[in-house]
Design a protein around this motif. Structure first.
Motif, PDB file in Angstrom:
ATOM      1  N   GLN A  49       0.827  -1.217   0.000  1.00 26.51           N
ATOM      2  CA  GLN A  49       0.000   0.000   0.000  1.00 26.51           C
ATOM      3  C   GLN A  49       0.856   1.260   0.000  1.00 26.51           C
ATOM      4  OE1 GLN A  49      -3.814  -0.384   2.663  1.00 26.51           O
ATOM      5  NE2 GLN A  49      -2.174  -1.514   3.664  1.00 26.51           N
ATOM      6  N   ASP A  50       1.955   1.210   0.731  1.00 31.66           N
ATOM      7  CA  ASP A  50       2.845   2.374   0.812  1.00 31.66           C
ATOM      8  C   ASP A  50       3.770   2.447  -0.397  1.00 31.66           C
ATOM      9  OD1 ASP A  50       1.782   3.039   3.361  1.00 31.66           O
ATOM     10  OD2 ASP A  50       3.094   1.525   4.271  1.00 31.66           O
ATOM     11  N   GLU A  51       4.137   1.296  -0.920  1.00 33.86           N
ATOM     12  CA  GLU A  51       5.037   1.249  -2.073  1.00 33.86           C
ATOM     13  C   GLU A  51       4.357   1.818  -3.322  1.00 33.86           C
ATOM     14  OE1 GLU A  51       8.080   0.674  -4.686  1.00 33.86           O
ATOM     15  OE2 GLU A  51       8.213   0.447  -2.505  1.00 33.86           O
ATOM     16  N   LEU A  52       3.068   1.533  -3.479  1.00 34.59           N
ATOM     17  CA  LEU A  52       2.328   2.013  -4.650  1.00 34.59           C
ATOM     18  C   LEU A  52       1.855   3.439  -4.401  1.00 34.59           C
ATOM     19  CD1 LEU A  52       0.281  -1.216  -5.441  1.00 34.59           C
ATOM     20  CD2 LEU A  52       2.327  -0.387  -6.619  1.00 34.59           C
ATOM     21  N   LYS A  53       2.157   4.331  -5.329  1.00 31.03           N
ATOM     22  CA  LYS A  53       1.856   5.759  -5.165  1.00 31.03           C
ATOM     23  C   LYS A  53       0.595   6.157  -5.932  1.00 31.03           C
ATOM     24  CE  LYS A  53       5.727   5.823  -2.942  1.00 31.03           C
ATOM     25  NZ  LYS A  53       5.678   5.671  -1.472  1.00 31.03           N
ATOM     26  N   LYS A 189     -10.271  -6.445   0.708  1.00 29.55           N
ATOM     27  CA  LYS A 189     -10.045  -5.192   1.443  1.00 29.55           C
ATOM     28  C   LYS A 189      -8.874  -4.412   0.845  1.00 29.55           C
ATOM     29  CE  LYS A 189      -9.075  -3.357   6.069  1.00 29.55           C
ATOM     30  NZ  LYS A 189      -8.758  -3.699   7.482  1.00 29.55           N
ATOM     31  N   LEU A 190      -7.769  -5.100   0.570  1.00 23.97           N
ATOM     32  CA  LEU A 190      -6.601  -4.436  -0.008  1.00 23.97           C
ATOM     33  C   LEU A 190      -6.933  -3.878  -1.391  1.00 23.97           C
ATOM     34  CD1 LEU A 190      -3.632  -3.629  -0.051  1.00 23.97           C
ATOM     35  CD2 LEU A 190      -3.057  -5.967  -0.764  1.00 23.97           C
ATOM     36  N   MET A 191      -7.675  -4.647  -2.196  1.00 21.46           N
ATOM     37  CA  MET A 191      -8.045  -4.159  -3.523  1.00 21.46           C
ATOM     38  C   MET A 191      -8.906  -2.897  -3.429  1.00 21.46           C
ATOM     39  SD  MET A 191      -6.497  -5.891  -5.788  1.00 21.46           S
ATOM     40  CE  MET A 191      -7.341  -5.242  -7.221  1.00 21.46           C
ATOM     41  N   GLU A 192      -9.828  -2.868  -2.470  1.00 19.62           N
ATOM     42  CA  GLU A 192     -10.680  -1.684  -2.289  1.00 19.62           C
ATOM     43  C   GLU A 192      -9.843  -0.470  -1.895  1.00 19.62           C
ATOM     44  OE1 GLU A 192     -13.576  -2.824   0.603  1.00 19.62           O
ATOM     45  OE2 GLU A 192     -14.544  -4.283  -0.736  1.00 19.62           O
ATOM     46  N   GLN A 193      -8.870  -0.687  -1.014  1.00 23.79           N
ATOM     47  CA  GLN A 193      -8.002   0.419  -0.581  1.00 23.79           C
ATOM     48  C   GLN A 193      -7.161   0.946  -1.744  1.00 23.79           C
ATOM     49  OE1 GLN A 193      -6.043  -1.719   2.578  1.00 23.79           O
ATOM     50  NE2 GLN A 193      -7.389  -0.899   4.177  1.00 23.79           N
ATOM     51  N   LYS A 197      -7.087   4.654  -4.108  1.00 25.10           N
ATOM     52  CA  LYS A 197      -5.829   5.421  -4.095  1.00 25.10           C
ATOM     53  C   LYS A 197      -5.265   5.672  -5.493  1.00 25.10           C
ATOM     54  CE  LYS A 197      -1.103   5.151  -2.212  1.00 25.10           C
ATOM     55  NZ  LYS A 197      -0.163   4.403  -1.358  1.00 25.10           N
ATOM     56  N   LEU A 198      -5.348   4.664  -6.362  1.00 24.44           N
ATOM     57  CA  LEU A 198      -4.650   4.754  -7.649  1.00 24.44           C
ATOM     58  C   LEU A 198      -5.472   4.100  -8.754  1.00 24.44           C
ATOM     59  CD1 LEU A 198      -3.435   1.634  -7.932  1.00 24.44           C
ATOM     60  CD2 LEU A 198      -1.759   2.500  -6.332  1.00 24.44           C
ATOM     61  N   THR A 199      -4.942   4.136  -9.954  1.00 23.02           N
ATOM     62  CA  THR A 199      -5.615   3.540 -11.112  1.00 23.02           C
ATOM     63  C   THR A 199      -5.264   2.062 -11.216  1.00 23.02           C
ATOM     64  OG1 THR A 199      -5.530   5.636 -12.310  1.00 23.02           O
ATOM     65  CG2 THR A 199      -5.896   3.642 -13.615  1.00 23.02           C
ATOM     66  N   ILE A 200      -6.314   1.227 -11.313  1.00 21.66           N
ATOM     67  CA  ILE A 200      -6.116  -0.200 -11.543  1.00 21.66           C
ATOM     68  C   ILE A 200      -6.660  -0.535 -12.921  1.00 21.66           C
ATOM     69  CG2 ILE A 200      -6.739  -2.542 -10.835  1.00 21.66           C
ATOM     70  CD1 ILE A 200      -6.715  -1.608  -7.959  1.00 21.66           C
TER      71      ILE A 200
END
Length: 350
Positions: A49-53, A189-193, A197-200
């Motif tokens: 989560q922190d690594e991906l901007k 949960k991680l996918m929702e977060q 935050k960013l583009t998937i």
């Protein structure tokens, strides 16, 4: 002139107890090794989560694994195993076989519930083209087993139906005979977060023999190819990707299958990702110039495999082998159900 490459150049010794035979209890409880050139450190996987901007684009493979392994019996009681690699049409597929008499063109095999009549159409070097007396999808759904890798040295179990599948696997793309294993670390949960935050960006590559077939003992050159695999990039996904490339955003591939599809779809003449149904035989190894992907999330790969060559080309062979030694020293878990890495592309020569 580039020197010949051999699979033996990519051997490493792995203690048996570091092969992850089962997944960890929670998907995100794995470890994550960060590799940036020569810099290596290990964190919890949730640190992704922190690594991906915010400006990153994360590209995922939506493919779904089918229960493609059919365990059958001959009338004599002998065992036959068929692994449906790909479907040619509703009733015909290319299969890996074990215990099958390929000289008998018409035969009846038996599942625990009902007989299965097959006709052998063609026998190839790597596979057998077989016509079944019923739809392959229905047959696999009724009696098929999840095709977990043979190096796990166990039979598939009920938990594999859930855990050898990503949470974002799409029923529209139910064509793979192996999981895109880097995806297995992500829960809902991680996918929702991450979506907040960013583009998937979603694409699909049907994982087949090209991903997991052992390499032959022969020189690997720029003309070497892997078994063909089909993939699809929608027009909307291609637009997102091309806009990101134009804006110089970081493209993060989730898994080697995603990376192979993206690099194969890139048109070097117009410097854009092509959309639509496509296929690839690309064999990425030392000397390959990456055009699309900047960072890669991946699991640890088997010795002497095409995927180990791919990550070595991406991050630098010396960097990868140092990272693998570090992972072994720190008792990280390897292969499909094991821990993960996030790798930044190395711009220096391997």
């Amino acid at each position: 002139m580039q020197k010949d490459i051999y699979k033996s150049d990519y051997y490493y010794d792995l203690p048996e107890d570091l092969i992850a035979k089962y997944p960890v209890k929670n998907r995100t409880s794995s470890k994550l090794l960060h590799l940036d050139g020569g810099d290596i450190h290990i964190d919890e996987f949730i640190s992704i989560q922190d690594e991906l901007k915010d400006d990153d684009v994360l590209i995922i493979n939506e493919t779904k694994v089918i229960p493609a392994r059919l365990k059958l019996k001959k009338q004599t009681g002998g065992s036959v195993e068929l692994l449906v690699l790909d479907k040619i049409n509703k009733n015909v597929g290319n299969c890996l076989t074990k215990g099958l008499n390929k000289k008998i063109k018409e035969q009846t095999l038996y599942s625990e519930n009902f007989p299965v009549k097959i006709s052998i159409i063609n026998v190839y070097e790597d596979s057998v083209e077989i016509k079944f007396n019923q739809a392959i999808d229905s047959l696999c759904d009724a009696i098929g087993h999840i095709p977990i890798p043979p190096y796990l040295n166990r039979s598939d179990e009920e938990l594999d139906r859930d855990r050898y599948q990503s949470v974002f696997a799409n029923d529209k793309h139910k064509n793979s005979v192996a999981a895109p294993t880097a995806s297995l670390h992500f829960d809902n949960k991680l996918m929702e977060q991450l979506e907040a935050k960013l583009t998937i960006c979603k694409i699909n590559l049907d994982i087949g023999l090209g991903t997991f077939k052992p390499l032959k003992d022969e020189p690997i050159t720029n003309k070497s190819k892997l078994h063909k695999e089909d993939f699809y990039i929608s027009e909307s996904s291609a637009t997102v990707l091309n806009d990101a490339i134009s804006a110089n955003k970081r493209l993060v591939a989730l898994g080697t299958t995603t990376l192979r599809a993206l690099e194969s779809a890139y048109d070097v003449n117009v410097k854009k990702i092509r959309s639509g149904p496509q296929s690839t035989e690309i064999f990425i190894h030392e000397g390959y110039k990456f055009n699309v992907v900047d960072s890669l999330i991946t699991n640890f790969h088997l010795p002497e495999s095409s995927l180990l060559m791919l990550v070595s080309a991406f991050a630098g062979k010396e960097n990868i082998f140092n990272a693998y030694k570090y992972a072994i020293k720190n008792k990280m878990r390897f292969f499909s159900y094991g821990d993960a890495m996030i790798i930044k592309k190395c711009h220096s020569k391997s």
